[in-house]
Design a protein around this motif. Structure first.
Motif, mmCIF file in Angstrom:
data_model
loop_
_atom_site.group_PDB
_atom_site.id
_atom_site.type_symbol
_atom_site.label_atom_id
_atom_site.label_comp_id
_atom_site.label_asym_id
_atom_site.label_seq_id
_atom_site.Cartn_x
_atom_site.Cartn_y
_atom_site.Cartn_z
ATOM 1 N N ASP A 199 0.918 -1.195 0.207
ATOM 2 C CA ASP A 199 -0.025 -0.018 -0.009
ATOM 3 C C ASP A 199 1.088 1.246 0.049
ATOM 4 N N VAL A 200 0.100 2.345 -0.073
ATOM 5 C CA VAL A 200 1.379 3.601 -0.279
ATOM 6 C C VAL A 200 1.939 4.001 0.865
ATOM 7 N N ALA A 201 1.476 3.780 2.291
ATOM 8 C CA ALA A 201 2.093 4.074 3.143
ATOM 9 C C ALA A 201 3.115 3.222 3.550
ATOM 10 N N GLY A 202 3.133 1.782 3.192
ATOM 11 C CA GLY A 202 4.062 1.023 3.254
ATOM 12 C C GLY A 202 5.285 0.981 2.244
ATOM 13 N N ALA A 203 5.013 1.456 0.903
ATOM 14 C CA ALA A 203 6.087 1.800 0.068
ATOM 15 C C ALA A 203 6.823 2.864 0.503
ATOM 16 N N VAL A 204 6.131 3.877 1.109
ATOM 17 C CA VAL A 204 6.911 5.041 1.659
ATOM 18 C C VAL A 204 8.110 4.496 2.759
ATOM 19 N N ALA A 206 9.113 1.560 3.446
ATOM 20 C CA ALA A 206 10.126 0.750 2.925
ATOM 21 C C ALA A 206 11.084 1.407 2.159
ATOM 22 N N TYR A 207 10.950 2.261 1.395
ATOM 23 C CA TYR A 207 11.868 3.187 0.704
ATOM 24 C C TYR A 207 12.753 3.904 1.843
ATOM 25 N N VAL A 208 12.196 4.558 2.470
ATOM 26 C CA VAL A 208 12.912 5.408 3.753
ATOM 27 C C VAL A 208 13.778 4.332 4.520
ATOM 28 N N ALA A 209 13.105 3.288 4.813
ATOM 29 C CA ALA A 209 14.221 2.293 5.537
ATOM 30 C C ALA A 209 14.972 1.544 4.950
ATOM 31 N N GLY A 210 15.073 1.623 3.666
ATOM 32 C CA GLY A 210 15.889 0.997 2.692
ATOM 33 C C GLY A 210 15.864 -0.660 2.543
ATOM 34 N N LYS A 211 14.374 -0.960 2.655
ATOM 35 C CA LYS A 211 14.157 -2.158 2.530
ATOM 36 C C LYS A 211 13.543 -2.670 1.227
ATOM 37 N N VAL A 212 13.732 -1.586 0.313
ATOM 38 C CA VAL A 212 13.388 -1.643 -1.355
ATOM 39 C C VAL A 212 14.363 -1.041 -2.013
ATOM 40 N N ASP A 213 14.484 -1.487 -3.008
ATOM 41 C CA ASP A 213 15.770 -0.725 -4.005
ATOM 42 C C ASP A 213 14.990 0.418 -4.799
ATOM 43 N N ALA A 214 13.916 0.405 -4.911
ATOM 44 C CA ALA A 214 12.990 1.561 -5.706
ATOM 45 C C ALA A 214 11.464 1.226 -5.110
ATOM 46 N N VAL A 215 10.803 2.265 -5.448
ATOM 47 C CA VAL A 215 9.201 2.398 -5.350
ATOM 48 C C VAL A 215 8.825 3.040 -6.618
ATOM 49 N N ALA A 216 7.445 2.881 -6.999
ATOM 50 C CA ALA A 216 6.852 3.186 -8.076
ATOM 51 C C ALA A 216 5.626 4.049 -7.391
ATOM 52 N N ILE A 217 5.649 5.343 -7.191
ATOM 53 C CA ILE A 217 4.572 5.917 -6.436
ATOM 54 C C ILE A 217 4.307 7.543 -7.129
ATOM 55 N N TRP A 218 3.581 8.285 -6.172
ATOM 56 C CA TRP A 218 3.309 9.495 -6.849
ATOM 57 C C TRP A 218 3.204 10.603 -5.924
ATOM 58 N N SER A 219 3.035 11.908 -6.255
ATOM 59 C CA SER A 219 2.923 12.923 -5.426
ATOM 60 C C SER A 219 1.606 12.947 -4.845
ATOM 61 N N PRO A 220 1.564 13.686 -3.452
ATOM 62 C CA PRO A 220 2.468 14.319 -2.818
ATOM 63 C C PRO A 220 3.626 13.262 -1.951
ATOM 64 N N TYR A 221 3.481 11.922 -2.194
ATOM 65 C CA TYR A 221 4.313 10.916 -1.292
ATOM 66 C C TYR A 221 5.800 11.078 -1.765
ATOM 67 N N THR A 222 5.984 11.438 -3.183
ATOM 68 C CA THR A 222 7.239 11.426 -3.695
ATOM 69 C C THR A 222 7.887 12.791 -2.926
ATOM 70 N N VAL A 223 7.141 13.698 -2.698
ATOM 71 C CA VAL A 223 7.605 14.917 -1.812
ATOM 72 C C VAL A 223 8.017 14.737 -0.640
ATOM 73 N N GLU A 224 7.273 13.884 0.106
ATOM 74 C CA GLU A 224 7.692 13.301 1.506
ATOM 75 C C GLU A 224 8.625 12.504 1.601
#
Length: 365
Positions: A199-204, A206-224
């Motif tokens: 889900d969106v919150a999980g993807a953000v 996971a990215y911040v924690a370095g648990k994934v190599d990349a995410v495919a997501i959209w703003s405003p989450y990309t800004v966060e």
């Protein structure tokens, strides 16, 4: 003030509880018998004086509830915050019951269960309309807000670097669509990548924690994400604009087929209210950002940055692209992508799931 609703369960209240009749004062009352009698006792006016014509009474407006699914961004939430503040929905006899979602597929599930009547969706969820689960009745914008971001430590510098890497993405969204286009551009298949549905919150997270190599997501989450990890630690592989003009990515209003069949006139009133909201928003963006930030609790600076990736479609432009077939081409091309990525088995004429009459009628005098 705009009412917030925290869960879908609150929609189960019978719609009859929301039905309110606005009593409008009747005009032309001076044609009543009493006034007519008084007039007979009054000396006749000179022939040259103007004769007042009684005004016809306005028709009563029946307030009706629309259960509306929005997303907490400028495309989905600004109409709620702005339209309610300015009274645009009330003017059309609509009591808007807004419910927050973070992606399109759950909205369609809520429409299927009867909990949602009309929803805001991004281009990625349009494949569900193509499957007959919802009719597109209006357009919001063309955007490039969907992005694929790699972490700096992953070593990924371009699309082909995703091979064998782990990518977090909410499936069935426009983020996944951009990811698939990027993989195709690099000669890769989704099977070449470890794609994890989040889900969106999980993807953000996971990215911040370095648990994934990349995410495919959209703003405003990309800004966060940028705020939390720093721009220098992000590698942007691409966004929607990387595939223009072959593909355009429209966000839209989609209505439950059952609702449209039972209440076509209310769907048209919804589009009239949305047209007012959209046109006001485009000419008052600063105000729209402030109201949306207050309503969603998303920081103003995040919403302002989101504006850089949005090409708004005003009411006049919406009617034009519906009439001249441009919108049909947008969704025809998206359907080809949906087939290539296995979202649908085959394409269908886009006009089968596009109901353009409400939007076109809404701009007529």
């Amino acid at each position: 003030m705009v009412t917030r609703y925290k869960s879908i369960s609150k929609l189960t209240v019978t719609s009859a509880l929301f039905s309110v009749t606005l009593l409008l004062s009747a005009c032309g009352s001076n044609s009543s018998p009493t006034n007519a009698g008084n007039a007979a006792q009054t000396p006749a006016a000179p022939a040259t004086s103007a004769v007042s014509t009684p005004q016809p009474a306005k028709a009563e407006v029946k307030m009706e509830t629309i259960n509306f699914a929005y997303m907490p961004n400028m495309g989905g939430a600004a109409p709620v915050a702005l339209g309610e503040e300015k009274g645009f929905f009330k003017e059309e006899g609509i009591k808007l019951n807004p419910v927050k979602f973070l992606s399109g597929p759950p909205e369609f599930q809520a429409m299927a269960s009867g909990d949602i009547d009309i929803a805001y969706i991004g281009p990625g969820a349009a494949f569900l309309s193509a499957q007959g689960q919802g009719n597109i009745i209006g357009l919001v914008s063309l955007g490039k807000a969907d992005m694929v971001l790699a972490t700096k430590k992953s070593g990924i510098q371009e699309w082909k670097g995703l091979k064998g890497k782990t990518v977090g993405v909410p499936k069935g969204t426009s983020g996944e669509m951009v990811l698939n286009l990027g993989l195709e551009k690099a000669g890769l298949k989704p099977a070449d990548v470890n794609i994890v549905n989040m889900d969106v919150a999980g993807a953000v997270s996971a990215y911040v924690a370095g648990k994934v190599d990349a995410v495919a997501i959209w703003s405003p989450y990309t800004v966060e994400i940028e705020k939390q990890v720093g721009k220098e630690n992000i590698v942007k592989l691409g966004d929607n604009s990387s595939f223009y003009p072959d593909y355009s990515f429209p966000s839209s209003w989609v209505v439950s087929p059952k609702f449209l069949k039972e209440k076509p006139e209310l769907a048209e009133r919804f589009m009239k209210a949305m047209n007012k909201t959209t046109d006001y928003k485009i000419s008052h963006l600063d105000e729209a950002v402030k109201l949306t930030a207050t309503y969603t609790q998303v920081p103003e600076d995040s919403l302002k940055q989101e504006l850089d990736s949005i090409d708004w479609i005003d009411s006049k432009k919406q009617a034009e692209v519906f009439k001249d077939g441009t919108a049909k081409k947008w969704f025809d091309n998206l359907q080809k992508l949906f087939v290539d990525t296995g979202k649908v088995q085959s394409t269908v004429p886009s006009e089968k799931f596009m109901t353009t009459e409400p939007a076109i009628k809404a701009v007529q005098p």
